[in-house]
Each structure stands twice: as C-alpha cells, then as structure tokens.
Design an enzyme around this catalytic site. Structure first.
Site, PDB file in Angstrom:
ATOM      1  N   HIS A  20      57.683  38.055  69.237  1.00 44.02           N
ATOM      2  CA  HIS A  20      58.975  37.895  69.338  1.00 44.02           C
ATOM      3  C   HIS A  20      59.886  38.669  68.043  1.00 44.02           C
ATOM      4  CE1 HIS A  20      60.032  35.640  72.870  1.00 44.02           C
ATOM      5  NE2 HIS A  20      59.214  34.916  72.622  1.00 44.02           N
ATOM      6  N   ASP A  47      55.415  38.800  75.118  1.00 39.53           N
ATOM      7  CA  ASP A  47      56.866  38.576  74.381  1.00 39.53           C
ATOM      8  C   ASP A  47      56.940  39.084  73.149  1.00 39.53           C
ATOM      9  OD1 ASP A  47      57.734  37.147  76.281  1.00 39.53           O
ATOM     10  OD2 ASP A  47      58.053  35.276  75.576  1.00 39.53           O
ATOM     11  N   ASN A  73      57.496  37.548  79.775  1.00 42.41           N
ATOM     12  CA  ASN A  73      58.836  37.329  80.661  1.00 42.41           C
ATOM     13  C   ASN A  73      60.004  37.890  79.773  1.00 42.41           C
ATOM     14  OD1 ASN A  73      58.379  34.676  78.545  1.00 42.41           O
ATOM     15  ND2 ASN A  73      60.593  34.281  79.271  1.00 42.41           N
ATOM     16  N   HIS A  74      59.959  37.825  78.472  1.00 40.02           N
ATOM     17  CA  HIS A  74      60.811  38.770  77.684  1.00 40.02           C
ATOM     18  C   HIS A  74      61.037  40.150  77.946  1.00 40.02           C
ATOM     19  CE1 HIS A  74      62.978  35.377  75.340  1.00 40.02           C
ATOM     20  NE2 HIS A  74      62.078  34.710  75.726  1.00 40.02           N
TER      21      HIS A  74
END
Length: 216
Positions: A20, A47, A73-74
C-alpha cells in the site's frame, strides 16, 4: 491466471504483506534481512498501491526481476477508475479507498504504468520451496488449488469468507497458500492458509516472512 516458479537454487524466498505505497517500510524490511537483489526473490500478495504516497514507486517494483506480485483489489480499483476517468463512480470509489496519490503522480503516468504492470500481475502464483508447493493469491484461494485456473477472479482478489468463518479446512492440492487483503494483528494461519497483511499503511507494520520459516 497462474504463474509458476521453480525452486530458487541461488538464494532465499520471502513473502510480503500488502505494501500500500509504503516504499520506505519495504526498504527497511529488506535491509533487515540483508535481501540480495541478485540471488533472493520477493513474492508480494498484491495491493501495491493506494493509501500511501509512494504508490507509483511500489507499482514500478513489478518490473524488477526479483519482485513477483499477484493482482490485488486495489490494482483493480485503480484500473477501473483510470479507464472510466474523473467524475465516474469508479473514480469516486477509488478516491474513497486511497487513490489520492494519483494527484501528484498524474493520471496519464499512473495509467501508463498500471497498464504495463497489470500484464505482470497474474491472479495467482505457485512457488516450489524445499520440494513443497506454495500458492499465493491476494484474498481467498479456492477449496482445491488444482482448480485455481477456473476460480472466480473476484473471489481471488476480494474474498473474505474463509477468514470470516475462521475456516481451518486446508486448501487441497497444495502444501500452503499465502494471502493478504484482510488486516490481522499478527500473521495468522488457518489450516494451510497464511494471512500476512498486518496493515502497513495504518499500523506501520509490514510483514516480511522467509518462506522456509513459513513452511515450518
């Protein structure tokens, strides 16, 4: 859907949780284990982007020969938003979920890099480690790894049913599976599924685990 990796005969293999955009934390973690970019390999549960200012730098890691990630999913949120553009529902959803880094990076540059990166981000990877087979997806594996190429891509990048149930049933057809997506206080194992997302963007804890330690 699936990329295979033979045993690393030159160095070590590591798995890392959801990054992230925390490029600095990743660098610190790699330095602590004296990671060798010529001999070792790093497997990321996806991610790479969102919720961190260095998301573009983290996305660029997929072009390094020692770095191997799956699609999270990001990455999907970013792809949808950049395809549909500002003002779309997809863009609004992305902004709510940490896509603000694109303001500094620029949408055109982010789109260019992401499109190239996605070609290197399969939904699943399988690694041979000390004669054992370890699978990796972002969120949730199928009940039987032999059916991974028929699995629902949405479940692979978004699913949480196994961890929500506390399901300790081992995934069949594989020795172990490593996933991220769901934040856990510390690495958690249910059956033969290892959850390693410890919420680096909010806790400052980025989990990096030696593959051999994971198997023992």
């Amino acid at each position: 859907m699936l990329m295979m990796h033979e045993a690393n005969t030159r160095g070590r293999d590591f798995f890392v949780g959801d990054i992230h955009g925390q490029y600095r934390l990743l660098g610190e973690a790699l330095r602590r284990v004296a990671f060798s970019r010529t001999d070792d390999r790093l497997f990321s549960v996806g991610d790479l982007v969102d919720r961190g200012a260095d998301s573009l730098d983290c996305l660029l890691l997929v072009f390094q020969p020692w770095f191997h990630a799956v699609r999270g999913n990001h990455e999907e949120l970013a792809r949808n938003a950049l395809q549909e553009g500002e003002g779309s529902n997809a863009w609004a959803l992305w902004m709510i979920n940490g896509g603000g880094w694109v303001v500094e990076s620029g949408a055109s540059e982010a789109r260019r890099v992401l499109e190239a990166a996605l070609r290197r981000l399969p939904h699943a990877r399988e690694v041979t480690i000390d004669g054992e087979r370890v699978g990796m997806v972002h969120a949730e594996p199928p009940a039987d790894w032999s059916r991974i190429e028929e699995a629902d891509p949405e479940a692979l990048v978004w699913g949480r049913s196994r961890i929500q149930r506390g399901d300790e049933t081992p995934v069949a057809g594989i020795d172990a599976v490593v996933v991220g997506h769901t934040i856990v206080e510390r690495p958690l194992t249910l059956g033969n599924v290892h959850y390693i997302d410890t919420g680096a963007f909010c806790t400052g804890r980025l989990t990096l685990v030696d593959a051999r330690e994971l198997l023992t």
